[in-house]
Design a protein around this motif. Structure first.
Motif, short mmCIF file in Angstrom:
data_model
loop_
_atom_site.label_atom_id
_atom_site.label_comp_id
_atom_site.label_asym_id
_atom_site.label_seq_id
_atom_site.Cartn_x
_atom_site.Cartn_y
_atom_site.Cartn_z
N TYR A 67 0.82 -1.21 0.00
CA TYR A 67 0.00 0.00 0.00
C TYR A 67 0.85 1.26 0.00
O TYR A 67 0.41 2.31 -0.50
N ASP A 68 2.06 1.20 0.54
CA ASP A 68 2.95 2.37 0.49
C ASP A 68 3.32 2.68 -0.96
O ASP A 68 3.35 3.85 -1.37
N ARG A 118 0.30 4.32 -2.60
CA ARG A 118 0.13 5.73 -2.22
C ARG A 118 1.17 6.63 -2.89
O ARG A 118 0.88 7.79 -3.21
N ARG A 119 2.38 6.11 -3.09
CA ARG A 119 3.45 6.92 -3.69
C ARG A 119 3.27 7.12 -5.19
O ARG A 119 3.57 8.19 -5.72
N CYS A 172 -7.16 4.03 -7.41
CA CYS A 172 -7.10 2.73 -6.73
C CYS A 172 -8.46 2.05 -6.82
O CYS A 172 -9.51 2.70 -6.65
N THR A 180 -6.68 7.54 -4.84
CA THR A 180 -6.09 6.60 -3.88
C THR A 180 -6.30 7.03 -2.43
O THR A 180 -6.64 6.21 -1.58
N ALA A 181 -6.12 8.31 -2.15
CA ALA A 181 -6.25 8.78 -0.76
C ALA A 181 -7.67 8.57 -0.23
O ALA A 181 -7.87 8.36 0.97
N LEU A 198 -8.01 4.21 0.06
CA LEU A 198 -7.21 3.48 1.05
C LEU A 198 -7.36 4.08 2.45
O LEU A 198 -6.39 4.51 3.08
N THR A 199 -8.59 4.11 2.92
CA THR A 199 -8.86 4.56 4.28
C THR A 199 -8.94 3.34 5.19
O THR A 199 -9.21 2.21 4.74
#
Length: 256
Positions: free
Chosen positions: A197-198, A201-202, A207, A220-221, A224-225
């Motif tokens: 997941y890192d 996010r990068r 997503c 994505t932000a 991915l909560t």
């Protein structure tokens, strides 16, 4: 007035599975042209199954997939590395040349111009000079680079990557991510199954979170909560692998 482009991928009430047991069910989503999308979810969430359906390797049990481009020749699909037979006696050059099948056919002759393109693709992935090496002699990272070189030659507007970063070294991951970002910058649509997941996010602006069904799709932000990831885990844990066959028509009728 600007015309609105149709989605690169339109999925409508899609159910995919094996022997009519659903691995992905009643999925509806639209992917915009040029999107860079990470496909994520728990183990067994149906991520690889979805890519196989998009690549035309798995026929839907129900629902529809529509691709904006002309046909499956416009799709470059890279399955998981574990699905390859590494013992097959091929050179790196011969393996990468398979990316030209849509131009030369399965048994067509690779000419001098094609050979230059193969060499350029190998150089682009950091394998210049590896043409004569047997694929069985490559490390995991080198083999993955060669597979990306083959994708370069396919020159497809839609690219599907199933776990391209699994079990390879960090330097290779970085180089392959840069290739994916280059494809995105060129306007290609790229869907990539990713577990880290890192990394998502990068590098991935959008997503798709899957747990046999769609949990969320979007920036994505927003996807991915903690709440949505917990819901995906609950859905995946609750799914019964021995459930009866999916009766798509009945399920669709029940929602009306």
């Amino acid at each position: 007035m600007h015309s609105v482009k149709p989605p690169a991928i339109h999925i409508d009430n899609l159910t995919l599975g094996y022997e009519r047991h659903p691995a992905v069910h009643h999925l509806s989503v639209e992917i915009a042209p040029g999107a860079l999308v990470a496909v994520v979810g728990p183990n067994g969430a149906g991520k690889s199954t979805l890519l196989k359906g998009l690549a035309g390797e798995l026929r839907p049990i129900g629902g529809h997939i529509r691709l904006a481009d002309a046909g499956r020749a416009d799709v470059a699909y890279m399955p998981q590395r574990s699905e390859m037979d590494h013992s097959f006696p091929l050179s790196v050059f011969e393996m990468v040349a398979m990316g030209l099948w849509h131009e030369v056919g399965a048994f067509g002759r690779v000419g001098a111009a094609h050979a230059r393109r193969i060499e350029a693709a190998l150089t682009a992935v950091g394998l210049g000079g590896f043409e004569a090496r047997a694929i069985g002699s490559l490390s995991g990272g080198q083999l993955q680079r060669a597979r990306f070189a083959r994708l370069i030659l396919q020159d497809a507007p839609l690219i599907l990557l199933d776990e391209p970063f699994a079990a390879i070294d960090a330097r290779t991951v970085g180089d392959l991510v840069r290739l994916i970002l280059d494809w995105h910058a060129q306007g290609r649509t790229v869907l990539t199954v990713v577990h880290d997941y890192d990394q998502v996010r990068r590098h991935f602006p959008h997503c798709l979170l899957l747990a046999r069904e769609l949990v969320a799709y979007g920036p994505t932000a927003e996807v991915l909560t903690a709440e949505r990831l917990a819901r995906a885990r609950r859905l995946s844990e609750a799914f019964d692998d021995y459930a009866p066959e999916c009766h798509v028509e009945e399920a669709a009728e029940a929602r009306r």
